[in-house]
Design an enzyme around this catalytic site. Structure first.
Site, PDB file in Angstrom:
ATOM      1  N   TYR A 121      -4.363 -16.203   1.422  1.00  0.00           N
ATOM      2  CA  TYR A 121      -5.495 -16.450   2.589  1.00  0.00           C
ATOM      3  C   TYR A 121      -6.739 -16.618   1.704  1.00  0.00           C
ATOM      4  O   TYR A 121      -7.084 -16.365   0.611  1.00  0.00           O
ATOM      5  CB  TYR A 121      -5.784 -14.901   3.162  1.00  0.00           C
ATOM      6  CG  TYR A 121      -4.430 -14.640   3.805  1.00  0.00           C
ATOM      7  CD1 TYR A 121      -3.579 -13.807   3.357  1.00  0.00           C
ATOM      8  CD2 TYR A 121      -4.430 -14.826   5.232  1.00  0.00           C
ATOM      9  CE1 TYR A 121      -2.638 -13.102   3.863  1.00  0.00           C
ATOM     10  CE2 TYR A 121      -3.355 -14.426   5.828  1.00  0.00           C
ATOM     11  CZ  TYR A 121      -2.389 -13.657   5.352  1.00  0.00           C
ATOM     12  OH  TYR A 121      -1.213 -13.032   5.980  1.00  0.00           O
ATOM     13  N   HIS A 160      -4.681 -17.738   9.465  1.00  0.00           N
ATOM     14  CA  HIS A 160      -3.376 -17.757   8.606  1.00  0.00           C
ATOM     15  C   HIS A 160      -3.443 -18.169   7.342  1.00  0.00           C
ATOM     16  O   HIS A 160      -4.418 -19.050   7.117  1.00  0.00           O
ATOM     17  CB  HIS A 160      -2.350 -18.472   9.531  1.00  0.00           C
ATOM     18  CG  HIS A 160      -2.174 -17.924  10.910  1.00  0.00           C
ATOM     19  ND1 HIS A 160      -1.498 -16.786  11.284  1.00  0.00           N
ATOM     20  CD2 HIS A 160      -2.425 -18.373  12.209  1.00  0.00           C
ATOM     21  CE1 HIS A 160      -1.205 -16.546  12.377  1.00  0.00           C
ATOM     22  NE2 HIS A 160      -2.030 -17.515  13.185  1.00  0.00           N
ATOM     23  N   LYS A 175       2.300 -23.758   6.533  1.00  0.00           N
ATOM     24  CA  LYS A 175       2.025 -23.250   5.153  1.00  0.00           C
ATOM     25  C   LYS A 175       2.672 -24.380   4.296  1.00  0.00           C
ATOM     26  O   LYS A 175       3.558 -24.694   4.404  1.00  0.00           O
ATOM     27  CB  LYS A 175       2.406 -21.970   4.710  1.00  0.00           C
ATOM     28  CG  LYS A 175       1.820 -20.824   5.594  1.00  0.00           C
ATOM     29  CD  LYS A 175       2.433 -19.402   5.403  1.00  0.00           C
ATOM     30  CE  LYS A 175       2.220 -18.661   6.200  1.00  0.00           C
ATOM     31  NZ  LYS A 175       0.977 -18.597   7.045  1.00  0.00           N
TER      32      LYS A 175
END
Lengths: 424, 368
Positions: free
Chosen positions: A329, A337, A380
């Site tokens: 993060y 997120h 991601k």
């Protein structure tokens, strides 16, 4: 690598080949609403209160001389035998065989210890010393860098508050649960449940927080009966615990509540000898050359990756939900997120010797495609973090935590390529 | 293998196990009794009942599959929402089905033809695994083939591709090589295998120019011996000093001496003890010819392409099978170090008949 003071503006994403198709727009929404007046609570990247002054521009030489002298003085002052350094403000105990650490909360003694430490180091830690909150000491670790999490909540210890208010609490977990219930009800076109909670628990009082007794089906199922004390603990993963103990020196870990504080070397060997890990010792006896198979579950390798990303400024949390080792993060789990999912790949640097036994590939391209797909679904990017271990490292060196200085990190990003889209 | 989108039920309501069986059942049954059902996927036609679709899908996601529907004894078929073309037993539907099936068979039966203007000829030389072009027609050779000793030579994948596209008559030992024979003859597991060919053909069919990666001239790393000695001496002295005085001076932990830090930046500096690998630490560069896999240089289609001087490729594609392990660190570093700026490294992964691609790149992420 930049070691600038972290800014609190949204930084631009790293410029790289955008092949995953995940655009920046999809990363805009925050995970849960942060009350505006709480932002100041999360401004410290570590459980220490750090000043945000700019480095002094002038008087360069006197300042360096002063700091050098100060450093020398402090180094020599630690030689004085009767002068023991003060105990770190946080104390934890190893739990079971997992290597996880629970923070000990002994109230007044802890507060005294923290104050003494702060006086010695002239630096304030983020232990929540506010009145009434001394039983939630893990809060300081969450608020300063998001280290660890509470055992019955998603982050801060909120279980007691949620149970006491039974459906009316405004904690993040309760909001999420109510939102989920509303969505399921909407989908089934069922009239939504009334906003008053169907109270099946016995409540003695609705007073705020910690004076009420709590009895919930959850607690009853565990045989706890009516609780007078918050059973929630604050838990750190092995890497986080070692980082705080060894890297920053603000955590003391004991093996049991009555035991002595473990030195970093002892703590290191305890964490490395996790029963599930195949330690170096248990591998096939052969020439003492490091191979990747021997490193497959070596704690030193995982820890080196954790330490690297923390030292670069990332908040590193567990990536088990996405099939990876860690997630990164930029500021913390409550803001946005995570951007990257990290898979730690132990590697051995170029060596003249070749492994006599062929390595069975633990990870194939099928795995790479699937982990990439899973992470792409949640916006991601997958980072393969190669922790490069020199081939001549010895067992003795690995037993000392400073061996991580001999490692090196090289990370590569995996993305999906669709040749149809890049033809022009 | 029946594709996952198909849930044909056979005579006894058991799931089909092969496509062939599916067709056999379709052919044999009376029209209208074949229950050819498709599961609803997210990309289904929009005239389906969207709300019902969403609800059922999400319910399934939330609750999982109801395995009772898959029990052998269970007579009820797995219906999921209304279908586009559910069998309704009408004659019109049947005749349409029959017509399209016949058209399929007809097309497969047709003889392939090629016009003289586009048909080249070559002879296959098995010992060198190349084809020598004897007659040269068409535009393929702008991007295919290399000239060796004044003859135009084709690599096995190039020859096979042209054979498939009906642009080449390949002769071998006096006879003409058919497509089926070509697959057997030209491909072998040692060199250009079936898997690698599929990656080649996939990219070629999209229009890319695909060449085998030529071994790049490796730039010799100049290691100054003097600097190496100085570095070694410095490390030695530091280590020695630390050993002598280490126990007496400041302890090695905690890493960060909090008393000496004023700002967060100071803390970060003291924490950064694990370095990032630098390019110069790779000692022995490995040329592409000794790599255990084939690498292609892929160029985007462009008009001014010259085989003699193609320039740097747009992509470098490494051919891999799905069951292969990820390359180890040294191999991966080598691949990166020998890929020039501006060239993207990709991996083509073959699994049976399917090709997927991944891209590998160095992002140097930073949170600030």
């Amino acid at each position: 690598m930049s070691s600038a003071v972290p800014s609190h503006e949204q930084s631009s994403p790293p410029s790289d080949f955008d092949t995953t198709g995940a655009t920046q727009d999809s990363l805009q929404s925050t995970k849960r609403p942060i009350r505006k007046n709480d932002r100041h609570l999360f401004q410290n990247p570590f459980p220490l209160q750090i000043s945000k002054e700019e480095p002094l521009k002038g008087f360069f030489l006197p300042i360096t001389i002063a700091s050098f002298l100060q450093y020398l003085f402090q180094s020599f002052s630690s030689l004085i035998p009767f002068r023991k350094p003060p105990l770190p403000p946080y104390e934890g105990v190893l739990v079971g065989e997992s290597g996880c650490v629970w923070i000990l909360q002994d109230g007044k003694a802890q507060v005294d210890r923290a104050l003494r430490w702060e006086q010695e180091f002239k630096r304030k830690s983020t232990i929540a010393l506010e009145a009434g909150l001394t039983h939630a000491l893990g809060l300081g670790l969450w608020r300063g860098g998001f280290f660890g999490k509470a055992t019955l909540s998603r982050g801060e210890p909120t279980w007691w508050k949620r149970m006491a208010r039974d459906g009316q609490s405004t904690e993040g977990e309760s909001l999420a649960a109510r939102r989920r219930a509303m969505r399921t009800a909407q989908r089934r076109n069922v009239p939504q449940p009334p906003s008053e909670p169907k109270s099946t628990t016995s409540m003695s009082s609705f007073s705020d927080g910690y004076d009420s007794l709590v009895s919930t089906p959850y607690a009853e199922g565990l045989g706890w009966g009516v609780l007078t004390v918050d059973p929630e603990r604050y838990q750190l993963t092995p890497e986080e615990a070692f980082f705080l103990a060894y890297g920053l020196g603000i955590l003391a870990v004991k093996e049991s509540e009555e035991g002595d504080i473990l030195e970093p070397c002892e703590l290191w060997s305890k964490l490395r000898s996790h029963p599930n890990a195949l330690t170096f010792a248990s591998q096939l006896v052969g020439p003492e050359i490091m191979t990747t198979s021997k490193l497959s579950s070596e704690f030193a390798v995982r820890y080196a990756a954790y330490h690297y990303y923390r030292s670069q400024g990332w908040v590193v949390k567990s990536g088990i939900k996405f099939g990876t080792d860690y997630v990164l993060y930029r500021r913390g789990p409550i803001f946005r997120h995570s951007d990257y999912a990290v898979v730690v790949v132990p590697s051995v640097s170029d060596t003249a010797h070749r492994d006599t036994l062929p390595d069975i590939p633990a990870r194939t391209w099928v795995w790479a495609l699937s982990v990439n797909r899973v992470c792409a679904q949640v916006n991601k990017r997958v980072l393969l973090c190669h922790v490069v271990v020199p081939s001549d490292i010895t067992r003795k060196e690995l037993a000392d935590p400073t061996c991580i200085k001999r490692f090196a990190i090289w990370d590569v990003c995996i993305g999906r390529w669709v040749p149809e889209k890049t033809r022009d | 293998m029946v594709p996952s989108c198909c849930r044909c039920r056979g005579n006894s309501d058991e799931p089909m196990t092969s496509i062939a069986e599916c067709f056999r059942v379709l052919d044999s049954r009376r029209p209208g009794t074949a229950r050819f059902q498709r599961t609803v996927s997210k990309g289904s036609p929009t005239h389906l009942d969207k709300a019902a679709d969403m609800e059922l899908e999400e319910e399934t996601e939330a609750e999982g599959i109801d395995y009772r529907c898959l029990l052998r004894g269970n007579q009820t078929a797995l219906v999921r929402g209304t279908k586009d073309f559910a069998p309704d037993g009408s004659e019109r539907q049947n005749s349409a089905l029959v017509e399209s099936r016949n058209a399929l068979y007809q097309v497969l039966r047709e003889e392939r033809r090629a016009s003289k203007r586009t048909l080249s000829e070559a002879i296959w030389h098995h010992h060198s695994k190349t084809a020598e072009v004897t007659l040269h027609r068409g535009t393929h050779f702008q991007v295919i083939g290399t000239t060796v000793d004044k003859t135009l030579r084709l690599l096995p994948e190039e020859a096979l591709f042209m054979l498939e596209r009906n642009a080449l008559t390949l002769r071998y030992l006096g006879g003409i090589v058919s497509v089926q024979h070509g697959y057997n003859l030209l491909l072998d597991d040692a060199g250009m295998s079936m898997n690698v060919y599929q990656i080649y053909a996939y990219l070629k069919r999209l229009g890319y120019i695909v060449l085998r990666s030529r071994p790049k001239p490796t730039v010799p790393q100049y290691h100054s011996p003097v600097m190496a000695v100085v570095q070694y001496a410095r490390d030695f002295i530091i280590r020695w000093m630390r050993w002598l005085f280490g126990h007496w001076l400041s302890p090695t932990w905690p890493l960060v001496k909090l008393r000496t830090c004023r700002l967060a930046g100071d803390i970060y500096k003291q924490l950064q003890v694990v370095p990032r690998v630098s390019i110069s630490s790779v000692s022995r560069p490995v040329s592409t010819s000794t790599l255990p896999f084939i690498v292609f240089d892929v160029y985007k289609p462009r008009t001014g392409f010259r085989k003699s001087n193609p320039g740097p490729p747009n992509f470098r594609v490494v051919a891999q099978r799905a069951s292969d392990g990820l390359p180890d660190y040294n191999l991966l570093r080598n691949l990166f170090d020998h890929t020039e700026e501006g060239v993207q490294l990709k991996v083509g992964i073959v699994d049976g008949g399917n090709v997927s691609f991944l891209s590998l790149y160095e992002p140097k992420p930073s949170p600030f």
